[in-house]
Design a protein around this motif. Structure first.
Motif, PDB file in Angstrom:
ATOM      1  N   VAL A 226       0.712  -1.166  -0.154  1.00 28.43           N
ATOM      2  CA  VAL A 226       0.122   0.157   0.030  1.00 28.43           C
ATOM      3  C   VAL A 226       1.045   1.280   0.039  1.00 28.43           C
ATOM      4  CG1 VAL A 226      -1.693   1.202   1.248  1.00 28.43           C
ATOM      5  CG2 VAL A 226      -1.747  -1.219   1.344  1.00 28.43           C
ATOM      6  N   ALA A 227       0.699   2.107  -1.026  1.00 30.56           N
ATOM      7  CA  ALA A 227       1.480   3.326  -1.011  1.00 30.56           C
ATOM      8  C   ALA A 227       0.890   4.355  -0.057  1.00 30.56           C
ATOM      9  CB  ALA A 227       1.235   3.895  -2.504  1.00 30.56           C
ATOM     10  N   ARG A 228       1.899   4.815   0.827  1.00 26.45           N
ATOM     11  CA  ARG A 228       1.463   5.927   2.038  1.00 26.45           C
ATOM     12  C   ARG A 228       1.779   7.141   1.307  1.00 26.45           C
ATOM     13  NH1 ARG A 228      -1.667   3.967   5.157  1.00 26.45           N
ATOM     14  NH2 ARG A 228      -1.094   5.561   6.923  1.00 26.45           N
ATOM     15  N   ARG A 229       1.199   7.960   1.434  1.00 26.06           N
ATOM     16  CA  ARG A 229       1.131   9.463   0.815  1.00 26.06           C
ATOM     17  C   ARG A 229       1.448  10.445   1.747  1.00 26.06           C
ATOM     18  NH1 ARG A 229       0.564   9.607  -4.668  1.00 26.06           N
ATOM     19  NH2 ARG A 229      -0.109   7.569  -5.414  1.00 26.06           N
ATOM     20  N   ASN A 230       2.110  11.398   1.775  1.00 27.57           N
ATOM     21  CA  ASN A 230       2.104  12.649   2.526  1.00 27.57           C
ATOM     22  C   ASN A 230       1.060  13.482   2.348  1.00 27.57           C
ATOM     23  OD1 ASN A 230       3.302  14.030   0.463  1.00 27.57           O
ATOM     24  ND2 ASN A 230       5.348  14.088   1.179  1.00 27.57           N
ATOM     25  N   ARG A 231       1.081  14.493   3.114  1.00 28.55           N
ATOM     26  CA  ARG A 231      -0.001  15.840   2.832  1.00 28.55           C
ATOM     27  C   ARG A 231       0.069  16.413   1.568  1.00 28.55           C
ATOM     28  NH1 ARG A 231      -1.697  18.310   8.303  1.00 28.55           N
ATOM     29  NH2 ARG A 231      -1.298  16.869   9.490  1.00 28.55           N
ATOM     30  N   ALA A 232       1.224  16.450   0.809  1.00 29.62           N
ATOM     31  CA  ALA A 232       1.519  16.931  -0.404  1.00 29.62           C
ATOM     32  C   ALA A 232       0.877  15.867  -1.603  1.00 29.62           C
ATOM     33  CB  ALA A 232       2.820  17.406  -0.779  1.00 29.62           C
ATOM     34  N   GLY A 233       0.392  14.873  -0.998  1.00 28.00           N
ATOM     35  CA  GLY A 233       0.120  13.585  -2.017  1.00 28.00           C
ATOM     36  C   GLY A 233       1.067  13.173  -2.727  1.00 28.00           C
ATOM     37  N   GLU A 234       2.452  13.086  -2.213  1.00 31.56           N
ATOM     38  CA  GLU A 234       3.440  12.182  -2.830  1.00 31.56           C
ATOM     39  C   GLU A 234       3.692  11.022  -2.011  1.00 31.56           C
ATOM     40  OE1 GLU A 234       6.533  15.084  -1.935  1.00 31.56           O
ATOM     41  OE2 GLU A 234       6.196  16.243  -3.704  1.00 31.56           O
ATOM     42  N   VAL A 235       3.987  10.064  -2.666  1.00 29.52           N
ATOM     43  CA  VAL A 235       4.161   8.749  -1.977  1.00 29.52           C
ATOM     44  C   VAL A 235       5.644   8.916  -1.237  1.00 29.52           C
ATOM     45  CG1 VAL A 235       4.871   6.384  -2.245  1.00 29.52           C
ATOM     46  CG2 VAL A 235       3.123   7.474  -3.847  1.00 29.52           C
ATOM     47  N   SER A 236       5.336   8.686  -0.041  1.00 28.32           N
ATOM     48  CA  SER A 236       6.486   8.882   1.129  1.00 28.32           C
ATOM     49  C   SER A 236       7.102   7.224   1.449  1.00 28.32           C
ATOM     50  CB  SER A 236       6.275   9.632   2.155  1.00 28.32           C
ATOM     51  OG  SER A 236       5.231   9.018   2.884  1.00 28.32           O
ATOM     52  N   SER A 237       6.342   6.241   1.329  1.00 25.57           N
ATOM     53  CA  SER A 237       6.800   5.050   1.963  1.00 25.57           C
ATOM     54  C   SER A 237       5.708   4.148   1.297  1.00 25.57           C
ATOM     55  CB  SER A 237       6.831   4.688   3.325  1.00 25.57           C
ATOM     56  OG  SER A 237       5.574   5.196   4.122  1.00 25.57           O
ATOM     57  N   TYR A 238       5.949   2.639   1.589  1.00 26.37           N
ATOM     58  CA  TYR A 238       5.110   1.608   1.197  1.00 26.37           C
ATOM     59  C   TYR A 238       4.909   0.865   2.356  1.00 26.37           C
ATOM     60  CZ  TYR A 238       5.679   3.163  -3.609  1.00 26.37           C
ATOM     61  OH  TYR A 238       5.572   3.619  -4.782  1.00 26.37           O
ATOM     62  N   GLN A 239       3.764   0.609   2.619  1.00 29.73           N
ATOM     63  CA  GLN A 239       3.392  -0.272   3.763  1.00 29.73           C
ATOM     64  C   GLN A 239       3.033  -1.657   3.093  1.00 29.73           C
ATOM     65  OE1 GLN A 239      -0.395   0.688   5.670  1.00 29.73           O
ATOM     66  NE2 GLN A 239       0.812   0.518   7.723  1.00 29.73           N
ATOM     67  N   VAL A 240       3.466  -3.101   3.889  1.00 27.55           N
ATOM     68  CA  VAL A 240       3.390  -4.280   3.657  1.00 27.55           C
ATOM     69  C   VAL A 240       2.377  -4.658   4.540  1.00 27.55           C
ATOM     70  CG1 VAL A 240       4.142  -6.578   3.378  1.00 27.55           C
ATOM     71  CG2 VAL A 240       5.638  -4.717   2.809  1.00 27.55           C
ATOM     72  N   ARG A 241       1.105  -5.283   4.320  1.00 24.22           N
ATOM     73  CA  ARG A 241       0.167  -5.633   4.845  1.00 24.22           C
ATOM     74  C   ARG A 241      -0.121  -7.052   4.639  1.00 24.22           C
ATOM     75  NH1 ARG A 241      -4.557  -0.789   4.295  1.00 24.22           N
ATOM     76  NH2 ARG A 241      -3.404   0.632   5.295  1.00 24.22           N
ATOM     77  N   TRP A 242      -0.631  -7.743   5.776  1.00 24.48           N
ATOM     78  CA  TRP A 242      -1.090  -9.137   5.555  1.00 24.48           C
ATOM     79  C   TRP A 242      -1.686  -9.602   6.914  1.00 24.48           C
ATOM     80  CZ3 TRP A 242       3.707  -7.841   7.079  1.00 24.48           C
ATOM     81  CH2 TRP A 242       4.309  -8.458   8.295  1.00 24.48           C
ATOM     82  N   ARG A 243      -2.570 -10.651   6.724  1.00 22.27           N
ATOM     83  CA  ARG A 243      -3.250 -11.456   7.968  1.00 22.27           C
ATOM     84  C   ARG A 243      -2.424 -12.330   8.421  1.00 22.27           C
ATOM     85  NH1 ARG A 243      -7.324  -8.700  10.330  1.00 22.27           N
ATOM     86  NH2 ARG A 243      -8.697  -7.485   8.717  1.00 22.27           N
ATOM     87  N   GLU A 244      -2.035 -12.548   9.563  1.00 18.72           N
ATOM     88  CA  GLU A 244      -1.390 -13.515  10.352  1.00 18.72           C
ATOM     89  C   GLU A 244      -1.705 -15.099  10.259  1.00 18.72           C
ATOM     90  OE1 GLU A 244       1.793 -15.311  12.269  1.00 18.72           O
ATOM     91  OE2 GLU A 244       1.620 -13.029  11.649  1.00 18.72           O
ATOM     92  N   GLY A 245      -0.965 -15.661   9.330  1.00 14.52           N
ATOM     93  CA  GLY A 245      -1.211 -17.007   9.031  1.00 14.52           C
ATOM     94  C   GLY A 245      -2.204 -16.918   7.777  1.00 14.52           C
ATOM     95  N   GLY A 246      -2.445 -15.914   7.183  1.00 15.15           N
ATOM     96  CA  GLY A 246      -3.262 -15.738   5.867  1.00 15.15           C
ATOM     97  C   GLY A 246      -4.545 -16.168   6.094  1.00 15.15           C
ATOM     98  N   VAL A 247      -5.457 -16.218   7.208  1.00 13.45           N
ATOM     99  CA  VAL A 247      -6.827 -16.353   7.465  1.00 13.45           C
ATOM    100  C   VAL A 247      -7.393 -15.131   7.788  1.00 13.45           C
ATOM    101  CG1 VAL A 247      -6.412 -18.717   8.378  1.00 13.45           C
ATOM    102  CG2 VAL A 247      -6.216 -16.916  10.026  1.00 13.45           C
ATOM    103  N   ARG A 248      -8.876 -15.160   7.384  1.00 15.59           N
ATOM    104  CA  ARG A 248      -9.494 -13.697   7.599  1.00 15.59           C
ATOM    105  C   ARG A 248      -9.750 -13.428   9.242  1.00 15.59           C
ATOM    106  NH1 ARG A 248     -15.544 -14.401   5.632  1.00 15.59           N
ATOM    107  NH2 ARG A 248     -14.277 -15.398   4.115  1.00 15.59           N
TER     108      ARG A 248
END
Length: 58
Positions: free
Chosen positions: A5-27
């Protein structure tokens, strides 16, 4: 599968990327996140996928 997920700053520029997942891949697994620059985020995402949707070793 872990997502990037691209994380944007207040100016709308991509400042970092976040890796997201669910532990064990389950809902019902707890949502996990970690923040990186783009290249590192892709490497970490692949490591999470290889570890079966768990924190990779090391």
């Amino acid at each position: 599968m872990a997502n990037l997920v691209a994380r944007r700053n207040r100016a709308g520029e991509v400042s970092s990327y976040q890796v997201r997942w669910r532990e064990g891949g389950v809902r019902t697994g707890e949502q996990q996140t970690e923040r990186f620059d783009e290249d590192s985020a892709k490497v970490f995402r692949d490591a999470v996928d290889e570890a079966g949707q768990h924190w990779p070793p090391g």
